[in-house]
Design a protein around this motif. Structure first.
Motif, PDB file in Angstrom:
ATOM      1  N   GLU A 271       0.821  -1.204   0.000  1.00 36.52           N
ATOM      2  CA  GLU A 271       0.000   0.000   0.000  1.00 36.52           C
ATOM      3  C   GLU A 271       0.860   1.260   0.000  1.00 36.52           C
ATOM      4  OE1 GLU A 271      -3.559   2.147   2.624  1.00 36.52           O
ATOM      5  OE2 GLU A 271      -2.629   0.285   3.323  1.00 36.52           O
ATOM      6  N   ARG A 272       2.033   1.205   0.650  1.00 31.15           N
ATOM      7  CA  ARG A 272       2.884   2.386   0.756  1.00 31.15           C
ATOM      8  C   ARG A 272       4.145   2.320  -0.109  1.00 31.15           C
ATOM      9  NH1 ARG A 272       2.364   6.276   4.703  1.00 31.15           N
ATOM     10  NH2 ARG A 272       0.635   6.016   6.154  1.00 31.15           N
ATOM     11  N   SER A 273       4.596   1.157  -0.486  1.00 33.23           N
ATOM     12  CA  SER A 273       5.852   1.046  -1.230  1.00 33.23           C
ATOM     13  C   SER A 273       5.589   0.707  -2.698  1.00 33.23           C
ATOM     14  CB  SER A 273       6.759  -0.017  -0.605  1.00 33.23           C
ATOM     15  OG  SER A 273       6.145  -1.284  -0.645  1.00 33.23           O
ATOM     16  N   TYR A 274       6.547   1.097  -3.546  1.00 32.56           N
ATOM     17  CA  TYR A 274       6.396   0.871  -4.988  1.00 32.56           C
ATOM     18  C   TYR A 274       7.769   0.895  -5.659  1.00 32.56           C
ATOM     19  CZ  TYR A 274       6.808   6.001  -5.120  1.00 32.56           C
ATOM     20  OH  TYR A 274       7.231   7.304  -4.959  1.00 32.56           O
ATOM     21  N   LEU A 275       7.832   0.339  -6.865  1.00 35.79           N
ATOM     22  CA  LEU A 275       9.013   0.391  -7.710  1.00 35.79           C
ATOM     23  C   LEU A 275       8.787   1.467  -8.753  1.00 35.79           C
ATOM     24  CD1 LEU A 275      11.713  -0.715  -8.860  1.00 35.79           C
ATOM     25  CD2 LEU A 275      10.325  -2.327 -10.198  1.00 35.79           C
ATOM     26  N   ALA A 276       9.711   2.413  -8.881  1.00 37.39           N
ATOM     27  CA  ALA A 276       9.573   3.519  -9.830  1.00 37.39           C
ATOM     28  C   ALA A 276      10.664   3.440 -10.887  1.00 37.39           C
ATOM     29  CB  ALA A 276       9.642   4.857  -9.100  1.00 37.39           C
ATOM     30  N   ILE A 277      10.267   3.361 -12.147  1.00 39.31           N
ATOM     31  CA  ILE A 277      11.195   3.420 -13.276  1.00 39.31           C
ATOM     32  C   ILE A 277      11.074   4.812 -13.888  1.00 39.31           C
ATOM     33  CG2 ILE A 277      11.831   2.434 -15.503  1.00 39.31           C
ATOM     34  CD1 ILE A 277      10.520  -0.176 -14.579  1.00 39.31           C
ATOM     35  N   VAL A 278      12.155   5.571 -13.847  1.00 42.33           N
ATOM     36  CA  VAL A 278      12.124   6.986 -14.235  1.00 42.33           C
ATOM     37  C   VAL A 278      13.098   7.230 -15.389  1.00 42.33           C
ATOM     38  CG1 VAL A 278      12.437   9.358 -13.454  1.00 42.33           C
ATOM     39  CG2 VAL A 278      11.563   7.630 -11.863  1.00 42.33           C
ATOM     40  N   ALA A 279      12.645   7.971 -16.394  1.00 44.16           N
ATOM     41  CA  ALA A 279      13.498   8.345 -17.521  1.00 44.16           C
ATOM     42  C   ALA A 279      13.250   9.806 -17.856  1.00 44.16           C
ATOM     43  CB  ALA A 279      13.208   7.463 -18.733  1.00 44.16           C
ATOM     44  N   SER A 280      14.330  10.543 -18.138  1.00 42.18           N
ATOM     45  CA  SER A 280      14.186  11.960 -18.478  1.00 42.18           C
ATOM     46  C   SER A 280      15.271  12.368 -19.463  1.00 42.18           C
ATOM     47  CB  SER A 280      14.278  12.835 -17.219  1.00 42.18           C
ATOM     48  OG  SER A 280      15.557  12.733 -16.632  1.00 42.18           O
ATOM     49  N   GLN A 281      14.968  13.402 -20.219  1.00 40.58           N
ATOM     50  CA  GLN A 281      15.967  13.958 -21.138  1.00 40.58           C
ATOM     51  C   GLN A 281      15.746  15.461 -21.273  1.00 40.58           C
ATOM     52  OE1 GLN A 281      16.444  13.640 -25.781  1.00 40.58           O
ATOM     53  NE2 GLN A 281      17.633  11.955 -24.886  1.00 40.58           N
ATOM     54  N   ASP A 282      16.842  16.215 -21.171  1.00 41.66           N
ATOM     55  CA  ASP A 282      16.844  17.653 -21.403  1.00 41.66           C
ATOM     56  C   ASP A 282      17.602  17.942 -22.688  1.00 41.66           C
ATOM     57  OD1 ASP A 282      15.556  17.934 -19.008  1.00 41.66           O
ATOM     58  OD2 ASP A 282      17.325  18.596 -17.900  1.00 41.66           O
ATOM     59  N   ARG A 283      17.032  18.803 -23.515  1.00 48.41           N
ATOM     60  CA  ARG A 283      17.706  19.301 -24.720  1.00 48.41           C
ATOM     61  C   ARG A 283      17.667  20.823 -24.654  1.00 48.41           C
ATOM     62  NH1 ARG A 283      18.691  15.988 -29.195  1.00 48.41           N
ATOM     63  NH2 ARG A 283      18.222  13.790 -28.827  1.00 48.41           N
ATOM     64  N   ASP A 284      18.721  21.385 -24.097  1.00 52.06           N
ATOM     65  CA  ASP A 284      18.836  22.826 -23.902  1.00 52.06           C
ATOM     66  C   ASP A 284      19.955  23.354 -24.788  1.00 52.06           C
ATOM     67  OD1 ASP A 284      19.092  25.426 -23.075  1.00 52.06           O
ATOM     68  OD2 ASP A 284      19.028  24.974 -20.940  1.00 52.06           O
TER      69      ASP A 284
ATOM     70  N   GLY B 178      10.324   3.357  -4.051  1.00 52.80           N
ATOM     71  CA  GLY B 178       9.535   4.491  -3.611  1.00 52.80           C
ATOM     72  C   GLY B 178       8.704   4.155  -2.390  1.00 52.80           C
ATOM     73  N   TYR B 179       8.454   5.187  -1.591  1.00 57.21           N
ATOM     74  CA  TYR B 179       7.680   4.995  -0.361  1.00 57.21           C
ATOM     75  C   TYR B 179       6.757   6.187  -0.147  1.00 57.21           C
ATOM     76  CZ  TYR B 179       6.574   4.011   4.525  1.00 57.21           C
ATOM     77  OH  TYR B 179       5.906   3.746   5.700  1.00 57.21           O
ATOM     78  N   HIS B 180       5.463   5.911   0.074  1.00 62.39           N
ATOM     79  CA  HIS B 180       4.488   6.955   0.376  1.00 62.39           C
ATOM     80  C   HIS B 180       4.603   7.289   1.866  1.00 62.39           C
ATOM     81  CE1 HIS B 180       2.780   6.543  -3.592  1.00 62.39           C
ATOM     82  NE2 HIS B 180       2.440   5.281  -3.377  1.00 62.39           N
ATOM     83  N   ALA B 181       5.434   8.276   2.197  1.00 60.02           N
ATOM     84  CA  ALA B 181       5.658   8.622   3.605  1.00 60.02           C
ATOM     85  C   ALA B 181       4.425   9.260   4.233  1.00 60.02           C
ATOM     86  CB  ALA B 181       6.856   9.555   3.722  1.00 60.02           C
ATOM     87  N   ILE B 182       3.697  10.054   3.440  1.00 63.86           N
ATOM     88  CA  ILE B 182       2.457  10.673   3.910  1.00 63.86           C
ATOM     89  C   ILE B 182       1.355  10.353   2.914  1.00 63.86           C
ATOM     90  CG2 ILE B 182       1.282  12.836   4.482  1.00 63.86           C
ATOM     91  CD1 ILE B 182       3.945  14.037   5.222  1.00 63.86           C
ATOM     92  N   MET B 183       0.247   9.816   3.413  1.00 62.69           N
ATOM     93  CA  MET B 183      -0.902   9.497   2.573  1.00 62.69           C
ATOM     94  C   MET B 183      -2.158  10.033   3.251  1.00 62.69           C
ATOM     95  SD  MET B 183      -0.054   5.553   1.409  1.00 62.69           S
ATOM     96  CE  MET B 183      -1.568   5.441   0.436  1.00 62.69           C
ATOM     97  N   GLN B 184      -2.468  11.290   2.987  1.00 65.72           N
ATOM     98  CA  GLN B 184      -3.649  11.930   3.544  1.00 65.72           C
ATOM     99  C   GLN B 184      -4.465  12.520   2.406  1.00 65.72           C
ATOM    100  OE1 GLN B 184      -2.396  14.819   6.468  1.00 65.72           O
ATOM    101  NE2 GLN B 184      -1.269  13.320   7.689  1.00 65.72           N
ATOM    102  N   ASP B 185      -5.724  12.831   2.695  1.00 68.05           N
ATOM    103  CA  ASP B 185      -6.588  13.381   1.660  1.00 68.05           C
ATOM    104  C   ASP B 185      -6.068  14.718   1.144  1.00 68.05           C
ATOM    105  OD1 ASP B 185      -8.244  11.198   1.883  1.00 68.05           O
ATOM    106  OD2 ASP B 185      -9.656  12.184   3.258  1.00 68.05           O
TER     107      ASP B 185
END
Length: 246
Positions: free
Chosen positions: A101-114, A130-137
Motif C-alpha cells: 500500500e505504501r511502497s512501490y518500484l519507480a522506473i524513471v526516464a528523463s531527457q533535457d535538450r537545452d 519508492g515509499y508513500h511517507a504521507i498518505m492523507q486526503d
C-alpha cells in the motif's frame, strides 16, 4: 514593444488555456483512468539564457490497478528578432509498480535538450524504490531512491559522457484549501561525470470554473559544465494557465 507583445500573447493564451482545459476534462471522462493537463503562459529565465518568453507543456497520468504512469513534455523557445535566445525541450516519464500500500518500484526516464546548456542532450534512467511517507486526503509525500545511468553529449566536441548514478527524489503535494494547492519536487542525480540538482516549487490557484493559474519556480544546478562560459545554475519563474485543480 517586446514587453507589449509578450503581454498581448499572454492575454490571448488565457482563452486558449480554457479551451484546452475543457478538452482535457472531457477526454478524461471518456478515458477512465487517464487524466491530462495543458499549460500555456509567460516564463522568465536566468542563467544560460536570460529572456522573457511563452512556454507550453503537456502532461498525462494513468492510475491503474498495479501500475501508475506519468508523462510530461515541455518546450520553451524565444526569438529576439531573427536570433533565437532560448530553446529548451524536456521529456519525463515514470512508471510506478505497486509493491504494498505504501511502497512501490519507480522506473524513471528523463531527457533535457537545452541549446544554451553546452550539451546536445542530457539523459538519465533509473530504477527506484519508492515509499508513500504521507498518505492523507489533503497531503502526500513520496520518497524515492535507487541506481541509474546517465548519458550526456557535449554540443561543441560531441563527446559522450556516461556512467552510473544514484538518484534520490521527493515529491510533496499539499491542498492548502479548496482550489489552492502547493507542490514541491526535488531530486539529485549523483554520478562520477556530473551531479545534477533539480527543484520545482509551485502554487496552483483556481481562477474560475475549470481554469486555474500556476506559479512555478524551477532550479537546475549541475556541478560540471562543458566550458567556463556556461552557467552551472539555471532558474525559471513562470506563470501559466491550466485546468482547475478541483
Amino acid at each position: 514593444m517586446k514587453n507589449r507583445n509578450l503581454l498581448l500573447a499572454s492575454a490571448l493564451l488565457m482563452p486558449l488555456s480554457a479551451m484546452a482545459a475543457d478538452e482535457v476534462a472531457d477526454a478524461s471522462e471518456n478515458t477512465g483512468p487517464w487524466s491530462g493537463s495543458a499549460e500555456l503562459g509567460t516564463i522568465f529565465t536566468s542563467g544560460n539564457s536570460e529572456t522573457q518568453s511563452i512556454n507550453a507543456s503537456l502532461g498525462a497520468e494513468r492510475d491503474g490497478e498495479t501500475w501508475d504512469s506519468t508523462f510530461r513534455i515541455s518546450a520553451l523557445k524565444t526569438k529576439d528578432e531573427d536570433t533565437t535566445t532560448a530553446e529548451k525541450y524536456t521529456f519525463f516519464s515514470q512508471f510506478d509498480r505497486y509493491l504494498t500500500e505504501r511502497s512501490y518500484l519507480a522506473i524513471v526516464a528523463s531527457q533535457d535538450r537545452d541549446r544554451f546548456s553546452g550539451y546536445r542532450y542530457q539523459t538519465a534512467v533509473s530504477a527506484n524504490y519508492g515509499y508513500h511517507a504521507i498518505m492523507q486526503d489533503d497531503m502526500t509525500l513520496d520518497l524515492e531512491a535507487g541506481p541509474g545511468y546517465q548519458r550526456d553529449k557535449e554540443e561543441e566536441t560531441g563527446e559522450i559522457l556516461e556512467g552510473a548514478i544514484a538518484r534520490v527524489a521527493l515529491n510533496f503535494d499539499w491542498t492548502i484549501a479548496e482550489g489552492t494547492q502547493f507542490i514541491e519536487y526535488f531530486s539529485i542525480e549523483a554520478g562520477d561525470e556530473n551531479t545534477i540538482y533539480r527543484s520545482e516549487t509551485g502554487l496552483l490557484n483556481q481562477i474560475s470554473g475549470r481554469l486555474a493559474s500556476k506559479i512555478t519556480y524551477k532550479v537546475k544546478h549541475q556541478e560540471t559544465v562543458p566550458d567556463e562560459e556556461t552557467e552551472k545554475t539555471d532558474t525559471e519563474l513562470g506563470v501559466t494557465h491550466l485546468p482547475s485543480v478541483t
